[in-house]
Structure formats: C-alpha cells, structure tokens
Design a protein around this motif. Structure first.
Motif, PDB file in Angstrom:
ATOM      1  N   ALA A   1       3.792   1.935  27.959  1.00 43.04           N
ATOM      2  CA  ALA A   1       3.482   1.424  29.294  1.00 43.04           C
ATOM      3  C   ALA A   1       4.495   2.023  30.271  1.00 43.04           C
ATOM      4  O   ALA A   1       5.682   2.122  29.940  1.00 43.04           O
ATOM      5  N   PRO A   2       4.033   2.425  31.449  1.00 45.71           N
ATOM      6  CA  PRO A   2       4.963   2.995  32.427  1.00 45.71           C
ATOM      7  C   PRO A   2       5.896   1.917  32.977  1.00 45.71           C
ATOM      8  O   PRO A   2       5.556   0.738  33.017  1.00 45.71           O
ATOM      9  N   LEU A   3       7.069   2.352  33.391  1.00 49.74           N
ATOM     10  CA  LEU A   3       8.045   1.466  34.030  1.00 49.74           C
ATOM     11  C   LEU A   3       8.583   2.153  35.270  1.00 49.74           C
ATOM     12  O   LEU A   3       8.583   3.374  35.373  1.00 49.74           O
ATOM     13  N   SER A   4       9.055   1.352  36.202  1.00 47.28           N
ATOM     14  CA  SER A   4       9.692   1.940  37.382  1.00 47.28           C
ATOM     15  C   SER A   4      11.082   2.431  36.990  1.00 47.28           C
ATOM     16  O   SER A   4      11.579   2.153  35.907  1.00 47.28           O
ATOM     17  N   GLU A   5      11.707   3.167  37.875  1.00 51.15           N
ATOM     18  CA  GLU A   5      13.050   3.678  37.626  1.00 51.15           C
ATOM     19  C   GLU A   5      13.991   3.107  38.667  1.00 51.15           C
ATOM     20  O   GLU A   5      13.820   3.386  39.842  1.00 51.15           O
ATOM     21  N   PRO A   6      14.929   2.291  38.360  1.00 51.73           N
ATOM     22  CA  PRO A   6      15.212   1.722  37.047  1.00 51.73           C
ATOM     23  C   PRO A   6      14.266   0.565  36.742  1.00 51.73           C
ATOM     24  O   PRO A   6      13.781  -0.105  37.654  1.00 51.73           O
ATOM     25  N   PRO A   7      14.011   0.328  35.465  1.00 49.21           N
ATOM     26  CA  PRO A   7      13.098  -0.758  35.097  1.00 49.21           C
ATOM     27  C   PRO A   7      13.730  -2.123  35.342  1.00 49.21           C
ATOM     28  O   PRO A   7      14.955  -2.252  35.379  1.00 49.21           O
ATOM     29  N   THR A   8      12.878  -3.126  35.492  1.00 52.83           N
ATOM     30  CA  THR A   8      13.378  -4.491  35.660  1.00 52.83           C
ATOM     31  C   THR A   8      13.107  -5.299  34.390  1.00 52.83           C
ATOM     32  O   THR A   8      12.221  -4.958  33.599  1.00 52.83           O
ATOM     33  N   ALA A   9      13.862  -6.368  34.245  1.00 52.34           N
ATOM     34  CA  ALA A   9      13.664  -7.263  33.102  1.00 52.34           C
ATOM     35  C   ALA A   9      12.253  -7.840  33.133  1.00 52.34           C
ATOM     36  O   ALA A   9      11.603  -7.971  32.093  1.00 52.34           O
ATOM     37  N   THR A  10      11.761  -8.156  34.308  1.00 57.15           N
ATOM     38  CA  THR A  10      10.415  -8.720  34.442  1.00 57.15           C
ATOM     39  C   THR A  10       9.364  -7.726  33.953  1.00 57.15           C
ATOM     40  O   THR A  10       8.434  -8.101  33.238  1.00 57.15           O
ATOM     41  N   GLU A  11       9.503  -6.453  34.317  1.00 56.49           N
ATOM     42  CA  GLU A  11       8.563  -5.423  33.863  1.00 56.49           C
ATOM     43  C   GLU A  11       8.572  -5.299  32.345  1.00 56.49           C
ATOM     44  O   GLU A  11       7.517  -5.173  31.714  1.00 56.49           O
ATOM     45  N   LEU A  12       9.755  -5.320  31.759  1.00 56.89           N
ATOM     46  CA  LEU A  12       9.865  -5.178  30.311  1.00 56.89           C
ATOM     47  C   LEU A  12       9.200  -6.353  29.603  1.00 56.89           C
ATOM     48  O   LEU A  12       8.385  -6.157  28.698  1.00 56.89           O
ATOM     49  N   VAL A  13       9.505  -7.562  30.029  1.00 54.30           N
ATOM     50  CA  VAL A  13       8.916  -8.739  29.393  1.00 54.30           C
ATOM     51  C   VAL A  13       7.399  -8.759  29.603  1.00 54.30           C
ATOM     52  O   VAL A  13       6.644  -9.060  28.685  1.00 54.30           O
ATOM     53  N   ALA A  14       6.945  -8.404  30.803  1.00 49.12           N
ATOM     54  CA  ALA A  14       5.501  -8.367  31.069  1.00 49.12           C
ATOM     55  C   ALA A  14       4.800  -7.351  30.164  1.00 49.12           C
ATOM     56  O   ALA A  14       3.721  -7.620  29.633  1.00 49.12           O
ATOM     57  N   ALA A  15       5.408  -6.182  29.955  1.00 53.03           N
ATOM     58  CA  ALA A  15       4.817  -5.163  29.072  1.00 53.03           C
ATOM     59  C   ALA A  15       4.750  -5.678  27.634  1.00 53.03           C
ATOM     60  O   ALA A  15       3.758  -5.455  26.932  1.00 53.03           O
ATOM     61  N   MET A  16       5.781  -6.393  27.203  1.00 50.01           N
ATOM     62  CA  MET A  16       5.793  -6.954  25.851  1.00 50.01           C
ATOM     63  C   MET A  16       4.688  -7.989  25.684  1.00 50.01           C
ATOM     64  O   MET A  16       3.978  -7.998  24.677  1.00 50.01           O
ATOM     65  N   VAL A  17       4.505  -8.841  26.678  1.00 51.36           N
ATOM     66  CA  VAL A  17       3.479  -9.890  26.605  1.00 51.36           C
ATOM     67  C   VAL A  17       2.085  -9.275  26.622  1.00 51.36           C
ATOM     68  O   VAL A  17       1.219  -9.650  25.826  1.00 51.36           O
ATOM     69  N   ARG A  18       1.854  -8.295  27.508  1.00 55.78           N
ATOM     70  CA  ARG A  18       0.535  -7.633  27.552  1.00 55.78           C
ATOM     71  C   ARG A  18       0.215  -6.983  26.212  1.00 55.78           C
ATOM     72  O   ARG A  18      -0.898  -7.093  25.701  1.00 55.78           O
ATOM     73  N   PHE A  19       1.197  -6.300  25.625  1.00 56.29           N
ATOM     74  CA  PHE A  19       0.997  -5.648  24.333  1.00 56.29           C
ATOM     75  C   PHE A  19       0.645  -6.685  23.271  1.00 56.29           C
ATOM     76  O   PHE A  19      -0.314  -6.504  22.510  1.00 56.29           O
ATOM     77  N   ALA A  20       1.383  -7.771  23.219  1.00 52.44           N
ATOM     78  CA  ALA A  20       1.127  -8.802  22.211  1.00 52.44           C
ATOM     79  C   ALA A  20      -0.272  -9.386  22.362  1.00 52.44           C
ATOM     80  O   ALA A  20      -0.981  -9.564  21.375  1.00 52.44           O
ATOM     81  N   LEU A  21      -0.687  -9.663  23.582  1.00 54.39           N
ATOM     82  CA  LEU A  21      -2.010 -10.245  23.797  1.00 54.39           C
ATOM     83  C   LEU A  21      -3.121  -9.250  23.464  1.00 54.39           C
ATOM     84  O   LEU A  21      -4.146  -9.625  22.895  1.00 54.39           O
ATOM     85  N   GLU A  22      -2.925  -7.982  23.804  1.00 50.00           N
ATOM     86  CA  GLU A  22      -3.931  -6.962  23.477  1.00 50.00           C
ATOM     87  C   GLU A  22      -3.966  -6.679  21.976  1.00 50.00           C
ATOM     88  O   GLU A  22      -4.982  -6.216  21.454  1.00 50.00           O
ATOM     89  N   LEU A  23      -2.888  -6.955  21.278  1.00 48.05           N
ATOM     90  CA  LEU A  23      -2.784  -6.721  19.850  1.00 48.05           C
ATOM     91  C   LEU A  23      -3.616  -7.707  19.029  1.00 48.05           C
ATOM     92  O   LEU A  23      -4.104  -7.369  17.945  1.00 48.05           O
ATOM     93  N   ASP A  24      -3.807  -8.920  19.530  1.00 46.49           N
ATOM     94  CA  ASP A  24      -4.445 -10.000  18.779  1.00 46.49           C
ATOM     95  C   ASP A  24      -5.750  -9.633  18.074  1.00 46.49           C
ATOM     96  O   ASP A  24      -5.881  -9.877  16.877  1.00 46.49           O
TER      97      ASP A  24
END
Length: 141
Positions: free
Chosen positions: A99-122
C-alpha cells in the motif's frame, strides 16, 4: 513532549513515523485470526504479509494434499490486484500486498493499511481454511 514509541518507530508530534534506529527496515508485527502478519515500511510503501495456512504433510493428511495444492493454484487469479500468494519451502502459504504511504508516513496511515489488509484477507483465510491446514491459534508459525 518527547516522541512516542510505536514498536521500531519514533512517532513525532505531528504523527509522522521515523525509524528508531538508522538503516533498519522497520516493521510492525501483528496477529489476525491467529496468523502472524507483518507490515514493513520501505521508502514508498508498506509491504504487508500474512502466513495464511500450510499444506498438510503426507503424515497428516496424504489424501488432502491434492486439494490443498489445487486451492493454492487457484488463489492468485482471485486475489485483489497487486496481491501475491506464495508457497514457501516449509509449505506455509504467504499472502502479500503493498500500500502506498506519504513521505514521511504517519502512524495513522500505517495502522489504517494494516487494518485494511486484515479485513481484505478474511475471505481468503476462510477459503484456505477449508482446503489446507489453518494456522489459527499459532501466531508464532
């Protein structure tokens, strides 16, 4: 206010992430439905991976192995664009995405990418659970 620590990251006051140690490829490890997952940052994106299942050994379920390999073979064509499925030498199945991230990435972006991945993984975990040996309950696999 000092920086907060989020695993291998220092979180700046504005929410941006910096590696706590220079030269490292920082990653957050997490579990989803008992599977070991990882979100590793590169300069441009976050690489997400999950150990989804494993092919049964011949000692466990010799009769189930052909169906397990069929399920793995059909998986790549059904994954979202950009996702990959890999069969590892130890017969675990790894699902990966970026997943793309801004430069520099934020904690919110990282956690959101992790949650989206987990939900799409189900749905893929459900599908693999029906044909392979689930890795649920063993986040250390």
């Amino acid at each position: 206010m000092p920086n907060l620590t989020l695993g291998p990251f220092a979180v700046e006051r504005d929410g941006t992430l910096q590696p706590r140690a220079p030269g490292l490829r920082p990653a957050m490890r997490f579990a989803w439905r008992g599977r070991r997952c990882e979100a590793a940052l590169t300069r441009e994106e976050v690489h997400l991976a999950a150990f989804a299942a494993r092919v049964p050994s011949t000692a466990e379920a010799r009769a189930g192995r052909p169906g397990a390999f069929e399920a793995i073979a059909s998986l790549p064509g059904s994954l979202p664009p950009g996702w990959k499925a890999r069969l590892l030498p130890d017969h675990r199945v790894m699902l990966e995405a970026s997943a793309p991230l801004s430069e520099p990435p934020t904690a919110t972006e990282l956690v959101a990418a992790m949650v989206r991945f987990a939900l799409e993984l189900d749905p893929y975990l459900d599908r693999l659970d029906s044909a392979l040996v689930p890795l649920s309950g063993t986040a250390n696999n």
